[in-house]
Design an enzyme around this catalytic site. Structure first.
Site, mmCIF file in Angstrom:
data_model
loop_
_atom_site.group_PDB
_atom_site.id
_atom_site.type_symbol
_atom_site.label_atom_id
_atom_site.label_comp_id
_atom_site.label_asym_id
_atom_site.label_seq_id
_atom_site.Cartn_x
_atom_site.Cartn_y
_atom_site.Cartn_z
ATOM 1 N N LEU A 44 11.293 1.128 7.057
ATOM 2 C CA LEU A 44 10.791 1.629 5.796
ATOM 3 C C LEU A 44 11.313 2.833 5.327
ATOM 4 O O LEU A 44 11.830 3.736 5.994
ATOM 5 C CB LEU A 44 9.108 2.217 6.108
ATOM 6 C CG LEU A 44 8.369 2.672 4.877
ATOM 7 C CD1 LEU A 44 8.035 1.425 3.973
ATOM 8 C CD2 LEU A 44 6.997 3.309 5.063
ATOM 9 N N GLU A 101 12.095 2.457 14.098
ATOM 10 C CA GLU A 101 11.170 3.540 13.719
ATOM 11 C C GLU A 101 9.961 3.656 14.354
ATOM 12 O O GLU A 101 10.026 2.733 15.602
ATOM 13 C CB GLU A 101 10.864 3.407 12.179
ATOM 14 C CG GLU A 101 10.230 2.062 11.969
ATOM 15 C CD GLU A 101 10.171 1.577 10.481
ATOM 16 O OE1 GLU A 101 10.327 2.781 9.715
ATOM 17 O OE2 GLU A 101 10.062 0.618 10.117
ATOM 18 N N TYR A 119 0.755 -1.238 0.082
ATOM 19 C CA TYR A 119 -0.007 0.030 -0.033
ATOM 20 C C TYR A 119 0.827 1.367 -0.144
ATOM 21 O O TYR A 119 2.115 1.209 0.329
ATOM 22 C CB TYR A 119 -1.131 -0.126 1.364
ATOM 23 C CG TYR A 119 -0.153 0.376 2.533
ATOM 24 C CD1 TYR A 119 -0.461 1.769 2.877
ATOM 25 C CD2 TYR A 119 0.432 -0.432 3.162
ATOM 26 C CE1 TYR A 119 0.104 2.056 4.139
ATOM 27 C CE2 TYR A 119 1.000 -0.331 4.581
ATOM 28 C CZ TYR A 119 0.829 0.995 4.947
ATOM 29 O OH TYR A 119 1.273 1.463 6.140
ATOM 30 N N LYS A 121 6.431 -2.108 1.802
ATOM 31 C CA LYS A 121 5.447 -1.288 2.368
ATOM 32 C C LYS A 121 4.383 -2.517 2.361
ATOM 33 O O LYS A 121 3.499 -2.011 1.458
ATOM 34 C CB LYS A 121 5.084 -0.101 2.050
ATOM 35 C CG LYS A 121 4.272 0.784 2.780
ATOM 36 C CD LYS A 121 4.220 2.275 2.268
ATOM 37 C CE LYS A 121 3.372 2.992 3.052
ATOM 38 N NZ LYS A 121 3.877 3.483 4.464
#
Length: 286
Positions: free
Chosen positions: A206, A182, A32, A150
């Protein structure tokens, strides 16, 4: 009622349908992207499109549309839903074979599924949270090893946000082998002596589109950036901290695991970077 996009059709949201055999539903076998909209224009669209293509490639998944077609779909959804400030969510899955199976279906006979929908978010850029700052807690990073893709498998990040909520905080930073990876849906940074410190790109995090844009802004503003690991202890001793994402842009962090940073208010570096990023993004928006 919103108009959404499903496999080539623009439909009222209550008429949108996806098969119960879709592998995104059964296996989280999908990717996505979320693209922000400011002033009715798309922010960092090309960056999101490039990352989408990379995610699809890493999973050996076909894209049902070209980049040009994807841009037109985004723009049409903005128009149909009269979005001035908000977001467009895009999801592509490996499709819906005739039955459930762990083995990938034949791409020739099982086309990918693609859906997009908008979210109106008035005041997205002028978010009061940016003036107040956010509080984060630390949690163990228990996600799979390919966070650079992702994918739609967001259960643990969702659990992390709930852990933060239960602790009276706004979000969580994940920690692996003693170092921050993260946030649950964002990249993490600390600032010490006007130096911006953030984890280097790898499979562990990411590759944030907003991250890349903000670091470019920092370089152009002659701010020093160091890409390396940092611990929660180091973060708690930092002058300030912040996160970046497509929906929060640059968001100051004022407390980590109950320890206030500085005087407990948003720092000057994060505040300035947010201003620069929003200004530059609006100029480059399409």
């Amino acid at each position: 009622m919103r108009t959404v996009y499903v496999n080539g059709e623009y439909l009222p949201e209550d008429q949108a349908r996806v098969s119960i055999f879709d592998r995104g539903f059964l296996m989280a076998d999908g990717v996505y992207e979320v693209t922000s909209v400011l002033d009715g224009k798309l922010i960092d669209f090309d960056g999101h499109a490039v990352r989408l293509e990379r995610s699809l490639g890493e999973l050996e998944m076909a894209s049902p549309v070209t980049r040009e077609e994807l841009l037109e779909i985004h723009r049409e959804l903005v128009r149909l839903n009269d979005v001035n400030e908000g977001m467009i969510y895009l999801q592509i899955t490996r499709g819906a074979p005739s039955d459930r199976d762990f083995v990938f279906p034949d791409a020739e006979t099982t086309p990918s599924t693609i859906v997009l929908f908008t979210q109106n978010k008035p005041g997205l850029a002028d978010n009061p949270a940016a003036r107040k700052g956010m509080r984060v807690i630390s949690i163990e990073d228990m996600r799979w090893g390919r966070r650079d893709i992702k994918t739609v498998q967001l259960l643990y990040p969702s659990m992390g946000k709930m852990m933060a909520k239960k602790a009276g905080a706004d979000d969580a930073w994940m920690v692996q082998d003693g170092f921050v990876t993260e946030g649950t849906s964002n990249n993490a940074y600390i600032v010490k002596g006007n130096k911006i410190i953030t984890r280097a790109l790898s499979n562990d995090i990411l590759h944030g589109i907003t991250r890349a844009a903000v670091l470019r802004c920092a370089a152009e503003a002659q701010m020093e950036v160091e890409e390396r690991n940092f611990s929660i202890d180091e973060a708690q001793e930092a002058d300030e901290a912040f996160i970046t994402s497509a929906s929060t842009f640059v968001m100051p962090v004022v407390e980590i695991d109950g320890t206030k940073l500085g005087d407990g208010t948003p720092g000057s570096v994060a505040t300035r970077l947010r201003e620069i990023y929003l200004d530059e993004s609006r100029k480059a928006a399409i």
